[in-house]
Design an enzyme around this catalytic site. Structure first.
Site, PDB file in Angstrom:
ATOM      1  N   SER A  11      10.168   1.071  13.686  1.00 54.14           N
ATOM      2  CA  SER A  11      10.371   2.177  14.613  1.00 54.14           C
ATOM      3  C   SER A  11      11.660   2.886  14.207  1.00 54.14           C
ATOM      4  CB  SER A  11      10.435   1.634  16.050  1.00 54.14           C
ATOM      5  OG  SER A  11      10.669   2.669  16.975  1.00 54.14           O
TER       6      SER A  11
ATOM      7  N   THR B  55      18.182   6.402   2.246  1.00 52.79           N
ATOM      8  CA  THR B  55      16.916   6.474   1.528  1.00 52.79           C
ATOM      9  C   THR B  55      16.565   7.955   1.414  1.00 52.79           C
ATOM     10  OG1 THR B  55      15.589   6.389   3.553  1.00 52.79           O
ATOM     11  CG2 THR B  55      16.219   4.280   2.577  1.00 52.79           C
TER      12      THR B  55
ATOM     13  N   TYR C 271       9.521  13.681  15.884  1.00 54.26           N
ATOM     14  CA  TYR C 271       9.789  12.354  15.323  1.00 54.26           C
ATOM     15  C   TYR C 271      10.198  11.395  16.438  1.00 54.26           C
ATOM     16  CZ  TYR C 271      11.812   8.622  12.508  1.00 54.26           C
ATOM     17  OH  TYR C 271      12.093   7.391  11.957  1.00 54.26           O
TER      18      TYR C 271
ATOM     19  N   ASN D   3       5.242   0.187   7.974  1.00 53.38           N
ATOM     20  CA  ASN D   3       6.402   0.969   7.551  1.00 53.38           C
ATOM     21  C   ASN D   3       6.087   2.426   7.236  1.00 53.38           C
ATOM     22  OD1 ASN D   3       9.168   1.315   6.298  1.00 53.38           O
ATOM     23  ND2 ASN D   3       7.915   1.544   4.454  1.00 53.38           N
TER      24      ASN D   3
ATOM     25  N   THR E  56       0.827  -1.201   0.000  1.00 50.60           N
ATOM     26  CA  THR E  56       0.000   0.000   0.000  1.00 50.60           C
ATOM     27  C   THR E  56       0.860   1.249   0.000  1.00 50.60           C
ATOM     28  OG1 THR E  56      -0.195   0.128   2.418  1.00 50.60           O
ATOM     29  CG2 THR E  56      -1.843  -1.187   1.251  1.00 50.60           C
TER      30      THR E  56
ATOM     31  N   LYS F 110       8.119   7.924  17.691  1.00 50.96           N
ATOM     32  CA  LYS F 110       8.712   6.587  17.748  1.00 50.96           C
ATOM     33  C   LYS F 110       8.761   6.044  19.172  1.00 50.96           C
ATOM     34  CE  LYS F 110       9.293   6.102  13.340  1.00 50.96           C
ATOM     35  NZ  LYS F 110       8.472   5.129  12.589  1.00 50.96           N
TER      36      LYS F 110
ATOM     37  N   ASP G  36      -4.122   5.858   2.484  1.00 50.77           N
ATOM     38  CA  ASP G  36      -3.626   6.882   3.398  1.00 50.77           C
ATOM     39  C   ASP G  36      -3.878   6.336   4.799  1.00 50.77           C
ATOM     40  OD1 ASP G  36      -3.132   9.025   5.045  1.00 50.77           O
ATOM     41  OD2 ASP G  36      -4.493  10.420   4.044  1.00 50.77           O
TER      42      ASP G  36
END
Length: 274
Positions: A134, A183, A148, A83, A32, A152, A56
């Site tokens: 995480s 990434t 952030y 993810n 997804t 987490k 979403d």
């Protein structure tokens, strides 16, 4: 034996990398993303083995509808790789209300909705594995990533609790805690708060310098085998750090925490009252 694996945030980064690796070895993958055109290449190559779905994760009803579609299509969901998420960069003071809410909405609540939707399927099966992506920043913190970090930390507590609630049902949980990887997490996918308060410039400058060190960024491809090993493990770990920075950082963080605990042991015990 092939498994059915549901991966959120599968259009790029870790999500797409792992989806392709799992398809390559013969697993079925429900992938997804907000932009499923990014999965066209995998659909063309793997056909009915992959089910790309637009999602979403912030929309709870859509999440439940999507999980229902996946179960009907493949008949089961053996593994969830939660993810989807993004990074918000900037000081806590300068973070806007909207940015703070959006960070928690996606990183925490989005993961919660997906997990809540998948749990009935896994309870019915009396088996399943929830792999929550995480960060090592769910265990320690870095400046300029306050919201952030908080998202987490929340995910860590949530997933650990789910593990204690579902173990007797044959459902396992694993928290994956990567350090930074090459990434686009810190690039195009990231959001930046305003940076108008000059008092924080030294912190920003120091943070920017640390990011210039190429050694801190792990190679995404190196995570494929560890993820496969976790999926195939009969007794997967509750937590797995990914990357040497995460390992060395947390090794020292826990040593320091234990030292503090022992140094203040008498005060802690006395505070119990008897």
């Amino acid at each position: 034996m092939s498994k059915t694996i549901f991966i959120t945030g599968a259009s790029k980064g870790f999500g797409k990398l792992w989806a392709e690796a799992l398809l390559e070895r013969g697993d079925n993958v429900a992938a997804t993303a907000r932009n499923i055109s990014a999965l066209d290449d995998l659909k063309k190559k793997y056909g009915d083995q992959i089910l790309p779905l637009k999602l979403d994760v912030n929309n709870r009803q859509d999440v439940f509808d999507t999980v229902n579609t996946i179960e009907k299509h493949f008949g089961s969901i053996d593994v969830l790789i939660n993810n989807a998420g993004f990074g918000l960069f900037g000081t806590v003071e300068e973070t806007t209300e909207q940015q703070a809410r959006e960070q928690m909405e996606t990183n925490f609540f989005g993961s919660l909705w997906v997990t809540q939707a998948v749990l009935p399927v896994m309870r019915k099966q009396k088996s399943g594995h929830i792999i929550q992506i995480s960060s090592f920043l769910g265990l320690t913190t870095l400046p300029l990533l306050g919201l952030y970090n908080a998202s987490k930390f929340a995910i860590e507590g949530l997933t650990e609790t789910i593990g204690t609630e579902t173990a007797h049902l044959g459902i396992k949980t694993t928290l994956i805690e990567p350090n930074g990887y090459a990434t686009d997490w810190a690039g195009a996918s990231a959001v930046q708060t305003p940076s108008d308060i000059f008092d924080y410039n030294p912190v920003r400058e120091e943070f920017a310098k640390s990011g210039d060190n190429p050694d801190i960024w792990g190679k995404p491809e190196a995570t494929i085998q560890p993820i496969v090993d976790i999926i195939d493990s009969v007794n997967p770990p509750k937590r797995l750090l990914l990357g040497k920075i995460a390992y060395h950082t947390m090794n020292q963080v826990y040593r320091d925490r234990l030292e503090d605990i022992e140094n203040w042991k008498e005060v802690s015990v006395r505070a119990h009252g008897y």
